[in-house]
Design a protein around this motif. Structure first.
Motif, PDB file in Angstrom:
ATOM      1  N   SER A  58      -2.869   6.390  -0.459  1.00 27.32           N
ATOM      2  CA  SER A  58      -3.834   7.447  -0.162  1.00 27.32           C
ATOM      3  C   SER A  58      -3.182   8.815  -0.356  1.00 27.32           C
ATOM      4  CB  SER A  58      -4.322   7.328   1.287  1.00 27.32           C
ATOM      5  OG  SER A  58      -4.966   8.515   1.700  1.00 27.32           O
ATOM      6  N   THR A 105      -1.348   6.049  13.467  1.00 25.58           N
ATOM      7  CA  THR A 105      -2.592   5.487  13.995  1.00 25.58           C
ATOM      8  C   THR A 105      -3.506   5.090  12.841  1.00 25.58           C
ATOM      9  OG1 THR A 105      -2.450   6.772  16.033  1.00 25.58           O
ATOM     10  CG2 THR A 105      -4.636   5.957  15.409  1.00 25.58           C
ATOM     11  N   ASP A 106      -3.592   5.969  11.832  1.00 29.05           N
ATOM     12  CA  ASP A 106      -4.450   5.697  10.675  1.00 29.05           C
ATOM     13  C   ASP A 106      -3.918   4.570   9.796  1.00 29.05           C
ATOM     14  OD1 ASP A 106      -6.045   7.721  11.609  1.00 29.05           O
ATOM     15  OD2 ASP A 106      -5.476   9.176  10.067  1.00 29.05           O
ATOM     16  N   ASP A 107      -2.594   4.471   9.680  1.00 27.90           N
ATOM     17  CA  ASP A 107      -1.987   3.381   8.918  1.00 27.90           C
ATOM     18  C   ASP A 107      -0.693   2.954   9.606  1.00 27.90           C
ATOM     19  OD1 ASP A 107      -0.818   1.562   7.216  1.00 27.90           O
ATOM     20  OD2 ASP A 107      -0.873   2.842   5.443  1.00 27.90           O
ATOM     21  N   THR A 138       1.236   0.711   9.025  1.00 26.81           N
ATOM     22  CA  THR A 138       2.260   0.180   8.123  1.00 26.81           C
ATOM     23  C   THR A 138       2.992   1.275   7.348  1.00 26.81           C
ATOM     24  OG1 THR A 138       0.806  -0.122   6.198  1.00 26.81           O
ATOM     25  CG2 THR A 138       0.909  -1.937   7.816  1.00 26.81           C
ATOM     26  N   TYR A 139       2.640   2.519   7.570  1.00 26.16           N
ATOM     27  CA  TYR A 139       3.257   3.633   6.840  1.00 26.16           C
ATOM     28  C   TYR A 139       4.613   3.948   7.475  1.00 26.16           C
ATOM     29  CZ  TYR A 139       3.148   8.027   4.091  1.00 26.16           C
ATOM     30  OH  TYR A 139       3.397   9.055   3.212  1.00 26.16           O
ATOM     31  N   HIS A 193       2.368   6.859  -0.751  1.00 27.89           N
ATOM     32  CA  HIS A 193       1.285   6.136  -0.077  1.00 27.89           C
ATOM     33  C   HIS A 193       0.116   6.022  -1.044  1.00 27.89           C
ATOM     34  CE1 HIS A 193      -1.783   5.075   2.853  1.00 27.89           C
ATOM     35  NE2 HIS A 193      -0.786   4.753   3.664  1.00 27.89           N
ATOM     36  N   SER A 222       0.798  -1.223   0.000  1.00 29.23           N
ATOM     37  CA  SER A 222       0.000   0.000   0.000  1.00 29.23           C
ATOM     38  C   SER A 222       0.829   1.271   0.000  1.00 29.23           C
ATOM     39  CB  SER A 222      -0.906   0.003   1.228  1.00 29.23           C
ATOM     40  OG  SER A 222      -0.129   0.094   2.398  1.00 29.23           O
ATOM     41  N   ASN A 223       2.115   1.189   0.307  1.00 27.30           N
ATOM     42  CA  ASN A 223       2.875   2.409   0.522  1.00 27.30           C
ATOM     43  C   ASN A 223       3.569   2.962  -0.704  1.00 27.30           C
ATOM     44  OD1 ASN A 223       2.092   2.465   3.127  1.00 27.30           O
ATOM     45  ND2 ASN A 223       3.914   1.468   3.907  1.00 27.30           N
ATOM     46  N   MET A 283      -3.040  10.751   2.893  1.00 31.71           N
ATOM     47  CA  MET A 283      -1.966  10.361   3.812  1.00 31.71           C
ATOM     48  C   MET A 283      -0.650  11.010   3.389  1.00 31.71           C
ATOM     49  SD  MET A 283      -3.103   8.259   6.259  1.00 31.71           S
ATOM     50  CE  MET A 283      -1.810   7.126   6.765  1.00 31.71           C
ATOM     51  N   LEU A 307      -0.912   9.846  11.671  1.00 31.77           N
ATOM     52  CA  LEU A 307      -0.641   9.035  10.481  1.00 31.77           C
ATOM     53  C   LEU A 307      -0.385   7.573  10.847  1.00 31.77           C
ATOM     54  CD1 LEU A 307       1.596  11.471   8.412  1.00 31.77           C
ATOM     55  CD2 LEU A 307      -0.623  10.545   7.710  1.00 31.77           C
TER      56      LEU A 307
END
Length: 187
Positions: A49, A80-82, A84-85, A47, A7-8, A52, A78
């Motif tokens: 998104s 918290t929202d992802d 894996t970022y 990312h 996803s990143n 993001m 950030l």
């Protein structure tokens, strides 16, 4: 494991992270090395998104303006929202370091490296925190790993300092044992 998938990062790139790192290691001049490093950093910031990525850029801008607490808050949101970022974890580590929260900085840098084992900047950050907290053997190992990925890394002088400190204290750099030691001038 690569840091340029999932996803990143954008899919379908002609240049994989492994290829970029190989180019960086093979580079024979600083100008090319810097350009390759900058390309790698852009890939790490990517990312899936757009929101993001924009928030990451906003956090960096706040940090550059000296608003460390605002920046830290953005990076905390950030991750918290992802979770894996990994670049958000790396920036969060930087903020913690800048406000003197060394243990939190170390935790965030480790998380970035866990998520992206090729993240030489996070390794540099981890090594700097370990150095500042007198964990010289661990710092030397972090710096060595970073230089293995990016031979143009500016941490080679820190690695030499760690090695010299450990040698002066008669501690084998590769030896297992106490993580924290004091430099001779700190005794």
């Amino acid at each position: 494991e690569s840091c340029d998938g999932a996803s990143n990062c954008a899919q379908g790139r002609n240049m994989s992270m492994e290829n970029l790192l190989a180019l960086l290691r093979a580079s024979d001049n600083i100008d090319d090395a810097v350009e390759i490093e900058e390309t790698i950093k852009e890939v790490w910031k990517a990312h899936a998104s757009y929101d993001m990525r924009c928030r990451l850029d906003s956090g960096v801008a706040e940090l550059l303006r000296g608003n460390k607490e605002t920046s830290l808050s953005i990076f905390e949101e950030l991750v918290t929202d992802d979770p894996t970022y990994f670049e958000a974890w790396n920036k969060k580590s930087t903020c913690h370091f800048m406000v003197g929260e060394m243990e939190k900085s170390m935790e965030s840098a480790r998380k970035a490296v866990d998520l992206c084992p090729q993240h030489f900047q996070a390794m540099n950050g981890l090594g700097l925190v370990q150095y500042e907290t007198r964990r010289y053997r661990l710092a030397a190992e972090s710096f060595r790993q970073s230089i293995g990925l990016d031979p143009w890394s500016p941490v080679s002088s820190r690695l030499a300092a760690c090695s010299d400190l450990l040698k002066d204290m008669d501690i084998d750099v590769g030896e297992e044992g106490a993580e924290e030691v004091s430099a001779p001038y700190e005794k």
